[in-house]
Write an enzyme that holds these catalytic residues in place. Structure first.
Site, PDB file in Angstrom:
ATOM      1  N   CYS A  48       0.933  -0.964   0.160  1.00  0.00           N
ATOM      2  CA  CYS A  48      -0.483   0.417  -0.351  1.00  0.00           C
ATOM      3  C   CYS A  48       1.052   1.128  -0.032  1.00  0.00           C
ATOM      4  O   CYS A  48       0.120   2.091  -0.779  1.00  0.00           O
ATOM      5  CB  CYS A  48      -0.719  -0.292   0.907  1.00  0.00           C
ATOM      6  SG  CYS A  48      -1.868  -1.205   1.491  1.00  0.00           S
TER       7      CYS A  48
ATOM      8  N   ASP B 276      -3.612  -3.522   7.990  1.00  0.00           N
ATOM      9  CA  ASP B 276      -5.102  -3.916   8.027  1.00  0.00           C
ATOM     10  C   ASP B 276      -3.970  -5.549   8.020  1.00  0.00           C
ATOM     11  O   ASP B 276      -4.204  -6.879   8.404  1.00  0.00           O
ATOM     12  CB  ASP B 276      -5.871  -3.320   7.301  1.00  0.00           C
ATOM     13  CG  ASP B 276      -6.204  -2.404   8.451  1.00  0.00           C
ATOM     14  OD1 ASP B 276      -5.546  -1.974   9.502  1.00  0.00           O
ATOM     15  OD2 ASP B 276      -7.771  -2.044   8.779  1.00  0.00           O
TER      16      ASP B 276
ATOM     17  N   CYS C 248      -2.828   2.892   3.342  1.00  0.00           N
ATOM     18  CA  CYS C 248      -3.563   1.955   3.176  1.00  0.00           C
ATOM     19  C   CYS C 248      -4.748   2.245   4.005  1.00  0.00           C
ATOM     20  O   CYS C 248      -5.170   3.939   4.418  1.00  0.00           O
ATOM     21  CB  CYS C 248      -2.843   1.289   4.944  1.00  0.00           C
ATOM     22  SG  CYS C 248      -1.660  -0.038   4.717  1.00  0.00           S
ATOM     23  N   ASP C 249      -5.265   1.128   4.414  1.00  0.00           N
ATOM     24  CA  ASP C 249      -6.867   2.216   5.399  1.00  0.00           C
ATOM     25  C   ASP C 249      -7.017   3.132   6.368  1.00  0.00           C
ATOM     26  O   ASP C 249      -7.872   4.363   6.133  1.00  0.00           O
ATOM     27  CB  ASP C 249      -7.784   0.812   5.825  1.00  0.00           C
ATOM     28  CG  ASP C 249      -7.691  -0.410   4.476  1.00  0.00           C
ATOM     29  OD1 ASP C 249      -7.747  -0.336   4.594  1.00  0.00           O
ATOM     30  OD2 ASP C 249      -8.586  -1.632   5.612  1.00  0.00           O
ATOM     31  N   LYS C 250      -6.463   3.262   7.108  1.00  0.00           N
ATOM     32  CA  LYS C 250      -6.713   4.371   8.684  1.00  0.00           C
ATOM     33  C   LYS C 250      -5.757   5.826   7.893  1.00  0.00           C
ATOM     34  O   LYS C 250      -6.149   6.957   8.529  1.00  0.00           O
ATOM     35  CB  LYS C 250      -6.219   3.705  10.095  1.00  0.00           C
ATOM     36  CG  LYS C 250      -6.426   2.098   9.753  1.00  0.00           C
ATOM     37  CD  LYS C 250      -8.305   2.382  10.117  1.00  0.00           C
ATOM     38  CE  LYS C 250      -9.247   1.058  10.307  1.00  0.00           C
ATOM     39  NZ  LYS C 250      -9.230   0.134   9.380  1.00  0.00           N
TER      40      LYS C 250
ATOM     41  N   GLU D 182     -10.629  -5.599  13.153  1.00  0.00           N
ATOM     42  CA  GLU D 182     -11.276  -6.487  12.130  1.00  0.00           C
ATOM     43  C   GLU D 182     -11.719  -7.687  11.930  1.00  0.00           C
ATOM     44  O   GLU D 182     -10.604  -8.044  12.898  1.00  0.00           O
ATOM     45  CB  GLU D 182     -10.870  -5.949  10.791  1.00  0.00           C
ATOM     46  CG  GLU D 182     -11.074  -4.187  10.722  1.00  0.00           C
ATOM     47  CD  GLU D 182     -10.321  -4.543   9.086  1.00  0.00           C
ATOM     48  OE1 GLU D 182      -9.860  -4.669   8.759  1.00  0.00           O
ATOM     49  OE2 GLU D 182     -10.715  -3.031   8.978  1.00  0.00           O
TER      50      GLU D 182
ATOM     51  N   SER E 174     -13.888  -6.147   7.775  1.00  0.00           N
ATOM     52  CA  SER E 174     -12.462  -5.308   7.013  1.00  0.00           C
ATOM     53  C   SER E 174     -13.914  -4.868   5.876  1.00  0.00           C
ATOM     54  O   SER E 174     -14.870  -5.084   5.759  1.00  0.00           O
ATOM     55  CB  SER E 174     -11.793  -6.794   6.077  1.00  0.00           C
ATOM     56  OG  SER E 174     -11.673  -5.574   4.979  1.00  0.00           O
TER      57      SER E 174
END
Length: 574
Positions: A56, A88, A129-131, A451, A477
């Site tokens: 990512c 994650d 990345c996600d966060k 998650e 997720s």
């Protein structure tokens, strides 16, 4: 590009670059090779979450360099720095996932501290990345200096047995292997090909969901969310983002001019229309909180309820982010939604123009089947649904994209942590028709609101993804599919009803009516409550302990500070 006049007297950087008393401060800039002219230009923080933790993030340093070029070309002085990420996919399925949501706050806080400490005037933020996507947008709105967000881009799809695959296929492969439906050799072959390039997970999981949000909310340049990470066009968007932030400084356009109630509604519409991640129901309220806007889980769910589901994306559908980009991208989806009255066209964006003006020349491509027209939606309501009821007075959320049955009723089987639930699933110690309850995994109770992709993917891999339901006060997720309900509030650690559920209690879920009911009489629940005590949590030091002391409920975004409503002095106005 012609030089623009910038009035240093209204910019934060005047505190470190102007006047005789700032000679010591300027000496540090000379030490780094800056010229006198560069020192007296606006200082722009170019922040990325570059690291070697996951694909990512590994392309973000390259994109940050391109953004710096754009800032310099427009007569600004870029100052590059990095912040953390927790990836994650690697943190999943073990204690490391407790760090994930906490990292969103650390990302926002670390950007705030770097900006405050050095008095930078603007931000170009690049995240993967996600966060890191919501964390970066939260920091932009909190600081309220001119800002442009840019997504680092998605990964290219892998190929396995002639089909496109993502990392979620590997997680589900673990379940197939446990069920005896995939050999160890096949699983190894799959893991070796699932992630073939730099970039964030390729389905409409949390990263790509929040990338779509960045355009819909107006903080990113039109089209910037689409191109995969390896594509050189990402660098062109980075250069353009650097140039545009200088234009925003000149016009004094700030994030809170852009992130309004209407813009947040636009963002929620895009989440629903793409069958996006349930995590958006945490992140949109958190971004709203930074702007001082009340916009909680129920506000998000109300928009989800009336938005058609249009984009046929994994995990519920067929396609990945690269396919959506090639079909016409976020801009084509936004234009379709605008033309039919689902989004507000008068919202200001980082272009200095409105959403409608940005979309003026976008047309719908009918020679594709990734994004459906509103006249023929995949379904008439969104791919994500909010729930409320006796088991979740403060709400819960479920992703229904790709699901056939939207109702479920069955007896509870309770677990007080994810590890115990995953072990039971791996050993097939459950029955079809049951509702698996995983509790004490909420923001405070986890701490960190983990998650549950390892568990849900294992269930799907075993072929029972819609034959059992799973309910948690933790999260799922963006890659989760099946009857999986997260964000149940109040969480178990504060004595929410989910703490009082016992094995065999009947639970009824109705994603059409938006209800989540525990079929236990109220007087029986009160008897259970009288004997309930909060389990001991071993996390008594460090970042996880601090987070557990500060974090609020999932309904309002699991935030850790009072937000803009309590603000007396905004950083941008120091």
């Amino acid at each position: 590009m012609d030089a623009k006049p910038f009035d240093k007297n209204r910019l934060p950087s005047r505190h470190v670059t102007e006047g005789p008393e700032r000679a010591p401060h300027r000496s540090y800039y000379y030490a780094m090779g800056l010229t006198e002219e560069e020192i007296h230009q606006p200082l722009v923080g170019v922040v990325s979450c570059w690291n070697e933790a996951a694909p990512c993030n590994i392309a973000l340093q390259r994109q940050a360099r391109a953004a710096k070029k754009g800032v310099s070309e427009a007569h600004g002085t870029p100052r590059e720095f990095c912040t953390i990420t927790v990836t994650d996919g690697i943190a999943m399925g073990h204690q490391g996932m407790k760090s994930s949501l906490v990292s969103r706050e650390v990302i926002a806080d670390s950007i705030e501290l770097t900006m405050r400490g050095h008095c930078y005037d603007a931000i170009v933020g690049i995240a993967g990345c996600d966060k890191s996507l919501p964390g970066m947008m939260m920091a932009m709105v909190r600081l309220n200096v001119p800002s442009v967000f840019m997504y680092g881009g998605s990964i290219l799809p892998g190929k396995f047995k002639g089909k496109d695959v993502t990392v979620v296929d590997v997680f589900e492969g673990v379940g197939q292997h446990a069920a005896g439906n995939m050999s160890a050799e096949e699983l190894h072959e799959l893991e070796c090909v699932a992630c073939p390039s730099a970039g964030s997970c390729g389905g409409q999981f949390t990263a790509n969901t929040m990338a779509c949000v960045s355009e819909a909310i107006g903080l990113a340049l039109p089209g910037s969310a689409g191109a995969p990470a390896p594509y050189e066009t990402r660098d062109e968007y980075a250069v353009a983002s650097g140039r545009q932030v200088m234009e925003l400084i000149a016009q004094n356009i700030r994030p809170r001019d852009i992130v309004t109630r209407k813009a947040l509604e636009n963002a929620a519409v895009v989440v629903a229309a793409t069958g996006g991640s349930t995590n958006a129901a945490l992140h949109l309220p958190a971004i709203a909180h930074e702007a001082g806007i009340d916009f909680d889980l129920f506000d998000v769910a109300e928009i989800f309820k009336k938005t058609p589901y249009l984009a046929d994306l994994k995990p519920g559908g067929k396609y990945v982010a690269k396919d959506m980009y090639e079909a016409g991208g976020v801009q084509m989806l936004l234009r379709e939604l605008l033309d039919h009255g689902y989004i507000h066209g008068d919202c200001l964006t980082v272009t200095g123009k409105t959403m409608a003006e940005n979309l003026e020349n976008v047309t719908f491509n009918h020679n594709q089947d990734v994004i459906y027209p509103i006249s023929n939606p995949i379904s008439k309501t969104g791919g994500v649904v909010g729930l409320k009821g006796s088991l979740a007075p403060e709400g819960a959320i479920v992703k229904v994209a790709g699901m056939k049955n939207l109702k479920f009723r069955g007896p509870a089987r309770c677990f007080d942590c994810e590890e115990d639930a995953f072990l039971a699933v791996q050993n097939r110690n459950y029955k079809e028709g049951e509702v698996i309850v995983i509790r004490y995994e909420g923001p405070r109770g986890g701490p960190g609101m983990r998650e549950m992709l390892s568990t849900t993917a294992a269930l799907y891999g075993q072929g029972v993804g819609e034959k059992v339901a799973l309910i948690t006060d933790g999260r799922f997720s963006g890659g989760t599919r099946g009857f999986c309900i997260g964000h149940v509030g109040p969480e178990a650690a504060v004595g929410g009803p989910i703490a009082l559920v016992r094995d065999g209690d009947m639970i009824a879920i109705d994603a059409e009516a938006g209800t989540l009911e525990l079929e236990v009489p109220a007087d029986e629940l009160e008897r259970r409550r009288a004997s309930w005590s909060k389990p001991d949590n071993p996390y008594k030091t460090g970042a996880l302990w601090k987070y557990a002391q500060q974090v609020g409920p999932a309904r309002t975004g699991a935030v850790t500070h009072p937000g803009a409503k309590s603000e007396e002095l905004c950083y941008a106005d120091i």
